[in-house]
Design a protein around this motif. Structure first.
Motif, PDB file in Angstrom:
ATOM      1  N   TYR A 209       0.834  -1.205   0.000  1.00 30.64           N
ATOM      2  CA  TYR A 209       0.000   0.000   0.000  1.00 30.64           C
ATOM      3  C   TYR A 209       0.870   1.257   0.000  1.00 30.64           C
ATOM      4  N   GLY A 210       1.944   1.251   0.775  1.00 29.79           N
ATOM      5  CA  GLY A 210       2.821   2.417   0.817  1.00 29.79           C
ATOM      6  C   GLY A 210       3.483   2.687  -0.511  1.00 29.79           C
ATOM      7  N   ILE A 211       3.965   1.650  -1.187  1.00 30.13           N
ATOM      8  CA  ILE A 211       4.586   1.856  -2.502  1.00 30.13           C
ATOM      9  C   ILE A 211       3.552   2.286  -3.531  1.00 30.13           C
ATOM     10  N   GLY A 212       2.332   1.778  -3.402  1.00 28.88           N
ATOM     11  CA  GLY A 212       1.304   2.072  -4.399  1.00 28.88           C
ATOM     12  C   GLY A 212       0.576   3.386  -4.202  1.00 28.88           C
ATOM     13  N   THR A 213       0.923   4.175  -3.193  1.00 33.11           N
ATOM     14  CA  THR A 213       0.273   5.482  -3.019  1.00 33.11           C
ATOM     15  C   THR A 213       0.542   6.354  -4.243  1.00 33.11           C
ATOM     16  N   GLU A 214      -0.500   6.947  -4.780  1.00 33.66           N
ATOM     17  CA  GLU A 214      -0.402   7.615  -6.081  1.00 33.66           C
ATOM     18  C   GLU A 214      -0.064   9.092  -5.995  1.00 33.66           C
ATOM     19  N   TYR A 215      -0.151   9.690  -4.821  1.00 34.42           N
ATOM     20  CA  TYR A 215       0.159  11.113  -4.701  1.00 34.42           C
ATOM     21  C   TYR A 215       0.788  11.356  -3.336  1.00 34.42           C
ATOM     22  N   SER A 216       1.544  12.453  -3.266  1.00 38.63           N
ATOM     23  CA  SER A 216       2.385  12.703  -2.092  1.00 38.63           C
ATOM     24  C   SER A 216       1.571  12.924  -0.829  1.00 38.63           C
ATOM     25  N   GLU A 217       0.396  13.557  -0.927  1.00 37.23           N
ATOM     26  CA  GLU A 217      -0.416  13.793   0.269  1.00 37.23           C
ATOM     27  C   GLU A 217      -0.808  12.474   0.933  1.00 37.23           C
ATOM     28  N   LEU A 218      -1.172  11.508   0.107  1.00 33.09           N
ATOM     29  CA  LEU A 218      -1.560  10.212   0.661  1.00 33.09           C
ATOM     30  C   LEU A 218      -0.356   9.509   1.281  1.00 33.09           C
ATOM     31  N   PHE A 219       0.823   9.645   0.680  1.00 33.51           N
ATOM     32  CA  PHE A 219       2.002   8.977   1.230  1.00 33.51           C
ATOM     33  C   PHE A 219       2.419   9.604   2.560  1.00 33.51           C
ATOM     34  N   ILE A 220       2.323  10.929   2.677  1.00 33.94           N
ATOM     35  CA  ILE A 220       2.660  11.573   3.952  1.00 33.94           C
ATOM     36  C   ILE A 220       1.692  11.118   5.045  1.00 33.94           C
ATOM     37  N   GLY A 221       0.406  11.064   4.727  1.00 32.95           N
ATOM     38  CA  GLY A 221      -0.555  10.550   5.697  1.00 32.95           C
ATOM     39  C   GLY A 221      -0.277   9.108   6.050  1.00 32.95           C
ATOM     40  N   PHE A 222       0.144   8.314   5.065  1.00 37.19           N
ATOM     41  CA  PHE A 222       0.509   6.920   5.313  1.00 37.19           C
ATOM     42  C   PHE A 222       1.678   6.824   6.282  1.00 37.19           C
ATOM     43  N   LEU A 223       2.685   7.689   6.111  1.00 40.79           N
ATOM     44  CA  LEU A 223       3.833   7.671   7.017  1.00 40.79           C
ATOM     45  C   LEU A 223       3.409   8.004   8.445  1.00 40.79           C
ATOM     46  N   ILE A 224       2.516   8.978   8.602  1.00 41.19           N
ATOM     47  CA  ILE A 224       2.088   9.393   9.946  1.00 41.19           C
ATOM     48  C   ILE A 224       1.347   8.263  10.644  1.00 41.19           C
ATOM     49  N   VAL A 225       0.331   7.728   9.979  1.00 47.39           N
ATOM     50  CA  VAL A 225      -0.490   6.718  10.634  1.00 47.39           C
ATOM     51  C   VAL A 225       0.293   5.413  10.818  1.00 47.39           C
ATOM     52  N   THR A 226       1.185   5.090   9.885  1.00 48.16           N
ATOM     53  CA  THR A 226       1.973   3.872  10.028  1.00 48.16           C
ATOM     54  C   THR A 226       2.993   4.000  11.147  1.00 48.16           C
ATOM     55  N   GLY A 227       3.633   5.160  11.236  1.00 49.64           N
ATOM     56  CA  GLY A 227       4.615   5.365  12.293  1.00 49.64           C
ATOM     57  C   GLY A 227       4.006   5.247  13.678  1.00 49.64           C
ATOM     58  N   PHE A 228       2.905   5.952  13.902  1.00 51.13           N
ATOM     59  CA  PHE A 228       2.257   5.878  15.216  1.00 51.13           C
ATOM     60  C   PHE A 228       1.615   4.507  15.438  1.00 51.13           C
ATOM     61  N   GLY A 229       1.027   3.932  14.380  1.00 49.83           N
ATOM     62  CA  GLY A 229       0.400   2.623  14.534  1.00 49.83           C
ATOM     63  C   GLY A 229       1.405   1.533  14.845  1.00 49.83           C
ATOM     64  N   PHE A 230       2.557   1.562  14.159  1.00 48.97           N
ATOM     65  CA  PHE A 230       3.596   0.571  14.434  1.00 48.97           C
ATOM     66  C   PHE A 230       4.112   0.707  15.860  1.00 48.97           C
ATOM     67  N   THR A 231       4.309   1.945  16.315  1.00 52.70           N
ATOM     68  CA  THR A 231       4.770   2.158  17.686  1.00 52.70           C
ATOM     69  C   THR A 231       3.726   1.708  18.693  1.00 52.70           C
ATOM     70  N   ALA A 232       2.451   1.965  18.396  1.00 54.04           N
ATOM     71  CA  ALA A 232       1.381   1.534  19.305  1.00 54.04           C
ATOM     72  C   ALA A 232       1.325   0.011  19.399  1.00 54.04           C
ATOM     73  N   VAL A 233       1.449  -0.664  18.260  1.00 49.69           N
ATOM     74  CA  VAL A 233       1.445  -2.129  18.270  1.00 49.69           C
ATOM     75  C   VAL A 233       2.646  -2.665  19.039  1.00 49.69           C
ATOM     76  N   THR A 234       3.787  -1.994  18.887  1.00 46.80           N
ATOM     77  CA  THR A 234       4.976  -2.416  19.615  1.00 46.80           C
ATOM     78  C   THR A 234       4.786  -2.235  21.104  1.00 46.80           C
ATOM     79  N   ARG A 235       4.261  -1.056  21.527  1.00 42.20           N
ATOM     80  CA  ARG A 235       4.076  -0.787  22.946  1.00 42.20           C
ATOM     81  C   ARG A 235       2.983  -1.645  23.560  1.00 42.20           C
ATOM     82  N   ALA A 236       2.071  -2.140  22.717  1.00 41.37           N
ATOM     83  CA  ALA A 236       1.052  -3.046  23.232  1.00 41.37           C
ATOM     84  C   ALA A 236       1.615  -4.424  23.543  1.00 41.37           C
TER      85      ALA A 236
END
Length: 607
Positions: A209-236
């Protein structure tokens, strides 16, 4: 002369009392607020966020989330599950074995960051907040409400009263320190294998999904939600449990990772995204080779990209290119061996006189070698020197590889799916990556690998124990160079040409020595998956955010400073690095019974 006795009281003892919540809410009310806010943010994604389709992603449809709305929906759903699991709901307790509150805060911050970025981007690109529809305000208010509720929850760990940042920043920083997850009950082997497969399947989906993002706005949002989501899953504590299962079923985990990687080109319909995947594997393989030198042996090599260039140039010269000055055409296997062997020879030739140096001196010499290689390739043009590499023009028109009659430059139909040229090279590079991973793993677990680690920790002590430091360092240097040359042979054919400008110390386009070293440090030195993850991030982000090319090096430096401050051991760190970077450095002191309970006294006599 009189003797006096002073008593020093240790006040750094950690208290088990919970920290005062930033938001003065009872725990039950705070959790209810977090649940309600996450649910409201989720509902808002089914409403229109703007009235025009000029903003990419078509956020005008009611009842069907799209673009950045999907990211907010996923983040809200994850936060909602974490928050509800705190009620002890049967069937959801497994979500938070390491703590129920920190994941809620991190997930809520991710939702707020993604939603806030989306609202800001809409307002900026369309000309004001008047372009926002009610759905945007609903999701924004819900995300803010979820953060407020999460800040009112107690912390998952004992509170340290000496924390200099007891308020908002300290609360967030406290959430980034995960307690050990609770011991999970034993599951049947088939269930553990299914969990491993599901974990790698989820990782493949997120990566695709990250590689297939078609425009920069979507990729930046992907980085934000993935970064916090990955950290949340790790801390859980979920990631630690998955790591324990992969360690228990190591061969199954390796097979699952390989199968997931094979499936990647079949998930892409755009040949450009498959090409990004192939280049990521090249970059990751070279970073893993550098990890032998830096992560295992502790040798700081700042000119490592030169070995990649040696392999690429060697393969290009024997590839049968019309511009090759040698004019020979080796088969595939011979070209690969030529590139790997040439890099190995250069590694030995360069390492033999320089590896008697240590630290900064070795780094300066290797940096000089990298620049000498690039300048030499530029000067072998027939004017400044012999005509070997065509100078700055390089060696273009490198033909595609052909293996057993299978031309990698042509599209092929596999199981009803068209596999493009980039997909072919991706799969071949995946095979090379598997070989490099196997070599790294066997080397690290061998007697030689343990000797490398001993040299990295203290070369003087290792030499005193009978380890031949120079010979083993030269072996690490040669092995790392050989692995880089192996990847260089594929890079030459993927990019159709090789030029001196591709192999610099630093630049806006990886791979270069600075980015390779950063990939190893970012991912985690001495690990297998760390450099692969670090290389994927450092190649993918510049490739998707080309509009920020002018500020790439600035952002790169800021990211490195933040990494060194908050996670110096890297994203995937081994146990040794975690203890090294996070030990308190305090010695246990016998408790003085004459002092009040909870304090430690140390008698110090002075004249």
């Amino acid at each position: 002369m009189t003797n006096t006795t002073d008593t020093i009281v240790d006040t750094t003892k950690v208290s088990t009392a919970p920290a005062t919540p930033i938001v003065p809410l009872p725990p039950a009310a705070a959790r209810a607020t977090a649940v309600a806010g996450s649910a409201v943010a989720l509902v808002g994604t089914f409403l229109a966020w703007t009235w025009t389709k000029e903003f990419p992603g078509n956020l005008t449809v009611t009842g069907y989330p799209g673009g950045l709305q999907v990211l907010t929906l996923v983040g809200s759903l994850l936060t909602l599950l974490f928050a509800v699991s705190g009620y002890g709901v049967k069937g959801l307790r497994w979500l938070t074995p390491g703590g129920t509150n920190s994941p809620v805060l991190l997930g809520a911050l991710g939702v707020l960051g993604t939603t806030g970025y989306a609202l800001g981007a809409i307002s900026y690109e369309l000309g004001g907040v008047v372009n926002l529809e009610p759905g945007a305000y609903v999701s924004g208010a819900g995300a803010l409400l979820a953060v407020i509720g999460a800040l009112g929850l107690p912390v998952d760990q004992p509170y340290d009263p000496s924390d200099p940042h007891p308020h908002l920043w300290g609360r967030i920083r406290h959430a980034l320190t995960a307690p050990e997850p609770a011991r999970a009950r034993e599951l049947p082997s088939w269930a553990e294998i299914l969990i491993i497969a599901a974990g790698f399947g989820a990782g493949l989906y997120v990566f695709a999904y990250g590689i297939g993002t078609e425009y920069s706005e979507l990729f930046i949002g992907f980085l934000i939600v993935t970064g916090f989501g990955f950290t949340a899953v790790t801390r859980a504590g979920l990631l630690k449990r998955l790591s324990a299962l992969t360690a228990k079923h190591r061969n199954v985990a390796m097979a699952a990772a390989f199968v997931a990687a094979i499936c990647f080109p079949f998930t892409q319909t755009n040949d450009q995204y498959a090409l990004i995947g192939a280049n990521i594997l090249i970059f990751a393989t070279v970073a893993l080779g550098l990890n032998v030198v830096v992560g295992l042996a502790g040798l700081l090599d700042l000119g490592y990209v030169a070995f990649l260039g040696v392999g690429a140039y060697a393969a290009a010269l024997v590839s049968g290119s019309p511009q090759s000055t040698i004019g020979v055409h080796f088969p595939f296997w011979a070209a690969v061996l030529t590139g790997a062997l040439a890099s190995l020879v250069f590694g030995v030739v360069i390492g033999a006189p320089t590896l008697r140096l240590r630290g900064d001196y070795l780094a300066i010499v290797t940096l000089g070698f990298g620049e000498i290689f690039r300048i030499t390739m530029n000067n072998l043009n027939g004017n400044s020197g012999p005509d070997v590499t065509n100078g700055s023009n390089g060696i273009p028109n490198i033909p595609d590889l052909e293996i057993f009659g299978f031309n990698l430059g042509l599209s092929h139909s596999v199981l009803g799916h068209e596999l493009t040229r980039s997909g072919n090279y991706y799969l071949m590079m995946l095979l090379f990556t598997a070989i490099v991973v196997l070599v790294f793993r066997r080397s690290a677990e061998s007697r030689i690998g343990r000797a490398w680690v001993a040299i990295r920790e203290d070369e003087t002590a290792a030499t005193a124990m009978g380890i031949n430091g120079f010979r083993l360092k030269l072996l690490a240097f040669a092995l790392g160079a050989c692995l880089a040359g192996l990847a260089g042979t594929v890079q030459a054919h993927v990019s159709y040409s090789v030029t001196p400008e591709q192999y610099q110390f630093a630049g806006s386009v990886p791979p270069n020595s600075a980015f390779l070293l950063a990939a190893v440090i970012l991912g985690g030195m001495g690990t297998i998956s760390g450099p692969l993850i670090g290389a994927a991030l450092l190649y993918l982000i510049p490739a998707k955010l080309q509009f920020m090319a002018e500020y790439q090096l600035l952002l790169f430096g800021v990211a490195l400073m933040l990494l060194m401050r908050f996670r110096p051991e890297g994203l995937v760190a081994d146990r040794r690095k975690q203890l090294e970077f996070h030990e308190t450095g305090q010695l246990d002191v016998p408790e003085d019974k004459s002092l009040p309970e909870g304090a430690t006294g140390v008698a110090k006599a002075g004249a």
